[in-house]
Design a protein around this motif. Structure first.
Motif, short mmCIF file in Angstrom:
data_model
loop_
_atom_site.label_atom_id
_atom_site.label_comp_id
_atom_site.label_asym_id
_atom_site.label_seq_id
_atom_site.Cartn_x
_atom_site.Cartn_y
_atom_site.Cartn_z
N THR A 60 0.75 -1.39 0.15
CA THR A 60 0.05 -0.06 -0.16
C THR A 60 0.89 1.02 0.24
OG1 THR A 60 -0.37 0.07 2.94
CG2 THR A 60 -1.95 -1.06 1.39
N ASP A 61 0.18 2.46 0.07
CA ASP A 61 1.27 3.71 -0.51
C ASP A 61 1.31 4.18 1.09
OD1 ASP A 61 0.53 4.61 -2.53
OD2 ASP A 61 -1.33 5.36 -2.86
N ALA A 62 0.76 3.81 1.99
CA ALA A 62 1.44 3.92 3.55
C ALA A 62 2.34 2.97 3.97
CB ALA A 62 0.28 3.72 4.38
N GLN A 63 2.41 1.84 3.46
CA GLN A 63 3.77 1.41 3.42
C GLN A 63 5.60 1.62 3.14
OE1 GLN A 63 1.25 -2.85 2.56
NE2 GLN A 63 1.84 -3.76 4.37
N GLN A 66 5.83 4.69 4.71
CA GLN A 66 7.09 4.10 6.07
C GLN A 66 8.55 3.54 5.17
OE1 GLN A 66 5.08 5.01 9.92
NE2 GLN A 66 7.91 4.95 9.69
N ALA A 67 8.00 2.65 4.58
CA ALA A 67 9.28 1.95 4.56
C ALA A 67 10.96 3.22 4.26
CB ALA A 67 9.58 1.25 3.53
N LYS A 68 10.02 4.25 3.73
CA LYS A 68 11.40 5.75 2.88
C LYS A 68 11.12 5.97 3.97
CE LYS A 68 9.28 5.23 -1.74
NZ LYS A 68 8.83 6.51 -2.97
N ALA A 69 10.29 6.19 5.16
CA ALA A 69 10.78 7.12 6.49
C ALA A 69 12.13 5.98 7.68
CB ALA A 69 9.51 6.99 7.33
N ASN A 70 11.57 5.20 6.88
CA ASN A 70 13.18 3.97 7.60
C ASN A 70 14.24 4.06 7.04
OD1 ASN A 70 11.12 3.47 9.99
ND2 ASN A 70 9.83 1.56 8.86
#
Length: 298
Positions: A60-63, A66-70
């Motif tokens: 999903t876009d949210a996943q 979050q991955a990019k934020a990590n």
């Protein structure tokens, strides 16, 4: 799970995939490479990779966000490893480069950091002493397109601490991998012990002018039902990796066929920056290689 912070050293064909997969599963990941230019190239690859995650595994876009934020980035090795519980080395498949890297790493990484190598062909025992922490060193090998081909081969050496080995097994499972522990050192692990002879045989047929690349791929695909032939696989693996492996073999054995293969790969691919999927051209052109066409096997 003691591992929370992960550093991935090297953002090439597999390095950036390992970093994104690890971040996708919730770990804080620092991507390390040798300079800012290499870092910027890595960042640029995460957008098309995100689309593959959406397409192939329904991310999903949210996943993805979050991955990019990590993810964070650094070309300072001390800074990149300052919090690392695990450091995954994915630098070029060249022993001199790897040894030089581990000499630097040993001086700056925290004492608790576990080191693993993603080397495709070399054994952890070749580098264990250079790491200055042989008990905390082993191999963790991924296949290409790891979000779909989610194998993680875990291979220690004689001095690897069994508890550290099990911690890496648990980490592999935590990032969505099928953990595949090996009981002893084996050049090429399981996957490449099976795959490299196939790729070598295909390349030998090509450089000896027995058949062209597409005919060889058609033969393998039609006869076995495989979705990709050996030259399609080489494009995915990356022709630079194939070149480095053959060059090491040629230098060690002086085998005329290996020397011929190295010369062919350098002239036809390396020198022309046709490195496979990563550059949009290798044995095939991408994103629509001929072997995916409906009439390829007709």
């Amino acid at each position: 799970m003691k591992i929370k912070y992960v550093t991935v050293a090297g953002s090439g064909v597999l390095g950036y995939q390992i970093a994104f997969q690890t971040a996708f599963y919730g770990f804080k990941v620092t991507v390390y490479d040798i300079n800012q230019d290499a870092i910027e190239k890595a960042k640029a690859k995460f957008n098309p990779l995100s689309e593959r995650y959406k397409q192939d595994i329904g991310a999903t876009d949210a996943q993805i966000a979050q991955a990019k934020a990590n993810l964070s980035y650094s070309f300072d090795l001390k800074e990149a490893t300052a919090q690392a519980d695990l450091m995954i080395e994915a630098v070029p498949e060249n022993p001199k480069i790897k040894i030089g890297f581990y000499h630097q790493l040993a001086e700056v990484a925290p004492k608790h950091t576990i080191f693993v190598t993603n080397s495709s062909t070399m054994l952890p025992s070749q580098f264990a002493e250079v790491t200055q922490r042989p008990k905390q060193f082993l191999a963790l090998h991924f296949a290409n397109e790891i979000w779909m081909h989610n194998t993680a081969e875990i291979m220690g050496h004689a001095a690897t601490d069994p508890a550290i080995f099990q911690e890496v097994v648990a980490f592999a499972q935590a990032i969505g991998m099928i953990a595949l522990p090996l009981h002893k050192e084996q050049p090429g692990y399981i996957l490449n012990s099976l795959l490299v002879p196939l790729l070598d045989a295909a390349t030998n047929l090509l450089v000896n002018e027995v058949a062209d690349a597409q005919t060889i791929d058609k033969t393998w695909m039609a006869a076995t039902g495989a979705p990709t032939g050996p030259f399609g696989i080489l494009d995915i693996v990356g022709i630079t990796t194939a070149y480095n492996i053959n060059k090491m073999a040629a230098d060690a054995t002086h085998d005329p066929l290996k020397i011929k293969t190295v010369d062919y790969l350098k002239k036809e691919f390396i020198d022309q920056n046709k490195l496979g999927v990563s550059t949009g051209e290798g044995f095939y052109t991408y994103p629509n290689p001929a072997y995916l066409a409906e009439d390829f096997l007709k």
